[in-house]
Design an enzyme around this catalytic site. Structure first.
Site, short mmCIF file in Angstrom:
data_model
loop_
_atom_site.label_atom_id
_atom_site.label_comp_id
_atom_site.label_asym_id
_atom_site.label_seq_id
_atom_site.Cartn_x
_atom_site.Cartn_y
_atom_site.Cartn_z
N GLY A 171 -6.42 1.32 -12.91
CA GLY A 171 -7.61 1.01 -12.11
C GLY A 171 -8.84 1.54 -12.82
O GLY A 171 -9.19 1.09 -13.91
N VAL A 211 -6.31 4.61 -5.41
CA VAL A 211 -5.14 5.07 -4.68
C VAL A 211 -5.28 6.54 -4.27
O VAL A 211 -4.80 6.97 -3.22
CB VAL A 211 -3.86 4.78 -5.51
CG1 VAL A 211 -3.75 5.62 -6.73
CG2 VAL A 211 -2.62 4.90 -4.64
N ASP A 212 -5.97 7.33 -5.07
CA ASP A 212 -6.21 8.74 -4.78
C ASP A 212 -6.98 8.88 -3.45
O ASP A 212 -6.57 9.63 -2.54
CB ASP A 212 -7.02 9.34 -5.96
CG ASP A 212 -7.05 10.85 -5.96
OD1 ASP A 212 -6.84 11.46 -4.90
OD2 ASP A 212 -7.31 11.42 -7.02
N ASP A 227 0.87 -1.18 0.00
CA ASP A 227 0.00 0.00 0.00
C ASP A 227 0.91 1.23 0.00
O ASP A 227 1.72 1.41 0.92
CB ASP A 227 -0.84 -0.06 1.29
CG ASP A 227 -1.70 1.17 1.49
OD1 ASP A 227 -1.51 2.20 0.80
OD2 ASP A 227 -2.57 1.11 2.39
N ILE A 228 0.80 2.07 -1.01
CA ILE A 228 1.73 3.19 -1.17
C ILE A 228 1.63 4.21 -0.04
O ILE A 228 2.59 4.94 0.23
CB ILE A 228 1.57 3.84 -2.56
CG1 ILE A 228 2.85 4.60 -2.92
CG2 ILE A 228 0.33 4.72 -2.63
CD1 ILE A 228 2.99 4.91 -4.39
N ASN A 268 -6.80 12.78 -10.84
CA ASN A 268 -7.56 13.16 -12.04
C ASN A 268 -7.26 14.62 -12.37
O ASN A 268 -6.65 15.34 -11.56
CB ASN A 268 -9.06 12.91 -11.86
CG ASN A 268 -9.62 13.61 -10.64
OD1 ASN A 268 -9.49 14.82 -10.49
ND2 ASN A 268 -10.21 12.84 -9.73
P1 ADP Z 1 -6.52 5.37 -12.16
O1 ADP Z 1 -7.75 6.22 -12.05
O2 ADP Z 1 -5.29 6.17 -12.62
O3 ADP Z 1 -6.74 4.12 -12.95
P2 ADP Z 1 -6.76 3.91 -9.61
O4 ADP Z 1 -6.45 4.43 -8.25
O5 ADP Z 1 -8.17 3.54 -9.92
O6 ADP Z 1 -6.15 4.98 -10.64
O7 ADP Z 1 -5.86 2.62 -9.87
C1 ADP Z 1 -4.50 2.64 -10.13
C2 ADP Z 1 -3.82 1.44 -9.49
O8 ADP Z 1 -3.60 1.73 -8.11
C3 ADP Z 1 -4.62 0.14 -9.53
O9 ADP Z 1 -3.80 -0.85 -10.10
C4 ADP Z 1 -4.95 -0.14 -8.07
O10 ADP Z 1 -4.89 -1.54 -7.79
C5 ADP Z 1 -3.81 0.56 -7.36
N1 ADP Z 1 -4.06 0.95 -5.96
C6 ADP Z 1 -5.22 1.17 -5.32
N2 ADP Z 1 -5.00 1.51 -4.03
C7 ADP Z 1 -3.64 1.51 -3.85
C8 ADP Z 1 -2.75 1.76 -2.76
N3 ADP Z 1 -3.21 2.11 -1.55
N4 ADP Z 1 -1.41 1.64 -2.96
C9 ADP Z 1 -0.91 1.31 -4.17
N5 ADP Z 1 -1.69 1.06 -5.24
C10 ADP Z 1 -3.03 1.16 -5.09
#
Ligand code: ADP
Length: 180
Positions: free
Chosen positions: A125, A40-41, A17-18, A31
């Protein structure tokens, strides 16, 4: 080993988890309105607290393929670099924009003189970029950056799912073969 050494820079993959990562900067998959969202946002704003969104509101917007800088609130990093991937629609331009989102974030970090940065998988994602292709773009952009002059000693990709980690491992293998 999930690492590739390019000059003085190590490109590394790790699961997780980042929001828990101790890098000088972490990158957000933002966005264009910097308005927050899911994925992740949402996780970054939840864990980092309201100061990050306050800064995003002051900045206002970021073009697709670009990146902007804020502080990191309560997160263990110093900065958040908000990079905007394209909404995937299968156009050749989508690849250029994804490459640009990664490349701009790396340039922002390098201009600040940072040594460590951590990325999630941008665009794969909610924005629907196919993970195998996106992983190749992510790693080749990092490799290209490391081949130039950079302050970055470690570029880490933090992969949230087994599927993302497997795709980045395969892409790292391809990037290693093309090394040199
Ligand atoms: P986007 O809108 O750019 O596609 P998303 O957040 O929907 O962004 O997804 C981008 C990637 O981040 C996905 O592969 C998802 O599994 C991953 N992701 C979601 N939560 C986390 C997190 N806490 N840490 C790292 N990666 C994450």
């Amino acid at each position: 080993m999930d690492e590739l050494r390019i000059g003085a820079t190590t490109i590394a993959l790790e699961p997780g988890d980042i929001t828990r990562v101790h890098a000088e900067a972490i990158v957000n998959a933002a966005n264009a309105h910097l308005a927050g969202g899911g994925g992740v946002d949402g996780a970054i704003h939840r864990a980092g607290g309201p100061s990050i969104m306050e800064e995003c509101r002051r900045i206002g917007a970021c073009k697709t393929g670009g990146a902007v800088l804020t502080g990191a609130g309560n997160l263990p990093s110093r900065y958040v670099i908000h990079a905007v991937a394209p909404r995937y629609a299968g156009r050749p331009r989508d690849g250029e924009l994804l490459r640009s989102a990664y490349g701009t974030a790396l340039d922002v970090a390098c201009k600040l003189g940072l040594r460590t940065i951590a990325f999630p998988s941008l665009g794969t994602g909610a924005y629907g970029y196919p993970i195998d292709e996106a992983a190749d773009i992510a790693l080749s952009t990092a490799r290209g950056h490391a081949l130039g002059e950079t302050t970055l000693e470690r570029i880490t990709f933090v992969l949230f799912s087994e599927r993302d980690l497997a795709a980045f491992r395969a892409a790292l293998g391809r990037a290693s073969v093309h090394k040199g």
